[in-house]
Design a protein around this motif. Structure first.
Motif, PDB file in Angstrom:
ATOM      1  N   GLY A  76      35.069  78.413 -21.399  1.00 36.62           N
ATOM      2  CA  GLY A  76      35.806  79.626 -21.060  1.00 36.62           C
ATOM      3  C   GLY A  76      34.912  80.742 -20.643  1.00 36.62           C
ATOM      4  O   GLY A  76      35.533  81.463 -19.578  1.00 36.62           O
ATOM      5  N   ASN A  77      34.026  81.190 -21.110  1.00 35.18           N
ATOM      6  CA  ASN A  77      33.084  82.159 -20.389  1.00 35.18           C
ATOM      7  C   ASN A  77      32.465  81.799 -19.444  1.00 35.18           C
ATOM      8  O   ASN A  77      32.441  82.976 -18.478  1.00 35.18           O
ATOM      9  CB  ASN A  77      31.855  82.314 -21.615  1.00 35.18           C
ATOM     10  CG  ASN A  77      32.480  82.988 -23.004  1.00 35.18           C
ATOM     11  OD1 ASN A  77      33.411  83.620 -22.991  1.00 35.18           O
ATOM     12  ND2 ASN A  77      31.456  82.823 -24.117  1.00 35.18           N
ATOM     13  N   ASN A  79      33.998  79.975 -17.044  1.00 33.79           N
ATOM     14  CA  ASN A  79      34.983  80.094 -15.993  1.00 33.79           C
ATOM     15  C   ASN A  79      35.183  81.585 -15.805  1.00 33.79           C
ATOM     16  O   ASN A  79      35.461  81.823 -14.499  1.00 33.79           O
ATOM     17  CB  ASN A  79      36.336  79.304 -16.457  1.00 33.79           C
ATOM     18  CG  ASN A  79      35.945  77.857 -16.472  1.00 33.79           C
ATOM     19  OD1 ASN A  79      35.306  77.320 -15.818  1.00 33.79           O
ATOM     20  ND2 ASN A  79      36.695  77.135 -17.468  1.00 33.79           N
TER      21      ASN A  79
END
Length: 227
Positions: A76-77, A79
């Protein structure tokens, strides 16, 4: 004779396992077995009770879930970081007010935002005013670029486009076709990314991100066509 026979008086281990799984009250009626049954510990040769072994299994399961969760957080980070860089690069293309500034925004922006060591751009059929990045191509290159349904990724096998890249010889390359929207998807350019690392661009890597780069660059560069 084995201490764990597969069949005892016609009853198999699977029969016993099924009985215990479907009769939860068994251990309520025979609670002493939970402490009496001894199993080999996976962390050494010592024996542990059934309860201890179950706790160990739960700990391992929790650790596995924690690892998967951390992988999801890192993804997530990553992305989010890519999205910020893509946003910054796109804004720079939109702010470019002349052909040279637009070319610089595409090439230098990719180097700075995405840490790509080598980037080159060639366009044909546009109003470039004799600029170097609108010259030096031929029909063979145009045909090759038009044949790319997805970006090419892989080793530099002596591609002519590799000569556009400065610095150390590129060992691996990504070549992204640039196409006009609403004009039969006519190809009008080639965006080339290179690296001295032979593993940076591989034939089996995903190309969705590179396709997005190509779409954004194509949309920005389309303004250079004669009106």
């Amino acid at each position: 004779m084995s201490n764990t026979p597969e069949r005892v008086q016609g009853i198999t281990e699977d029969d016993i396992a099924d009985y215990l799984a479907n009769t939860p009250g068994f251990f309520e009626r025979h609670a002493e077995l939970l402490a009496a049954v001894q199993l080999a510990s996976p962390h050494g040769g010592r024996a542990v009770s059934l309860q201890e072994r179950q706790i160990d299994m739960l700990r391992e399961r929790i650790k596995g879930m924690e690892r998967r969760f951390m992988d999801m957080v890192r993804a997530g980070n990553d992305n989010a970081s890519i999205a910020r860089r893509m946003h910054g690069w796109t804004c720079a293309l939109m702010r470019a007010t002349d052909p040279d500034a637009l070319h610089e925004a595409v090439v230098d922006g990719l180097k700075e935002q995405f840490l790509i060591p080598q980037v080159a751009l060639r366009l044909w059929g546009v109003d470039g005013g004799g600029r170097p990045w609108t010259e030096g191509t031929d029909e063979d290159l145009h045909t090759f670029a038009a044949s790319l349904n997805v970006p090419y990724c892989g080793l530099n096998s002596g591609f002519a486009a590799a000569q556009w890249l400065g610095g150390a010889p590129a060992q691996s390359m990504a070549m992204i076709p640039l196409r006009r929207a609403g004009a039969g998807s006519a190809c009008f350019g080639l965006l080339v990314l290179g690296s001295p690392d032979a593993l940076r661009y591989q034939a089996d890597m995903g190309t969705e991100f590179l396709e997005q780069l190509g779409d954004i660059a194509s949309a920005a560069l389309a303004r250079l066509f004669p009106r």
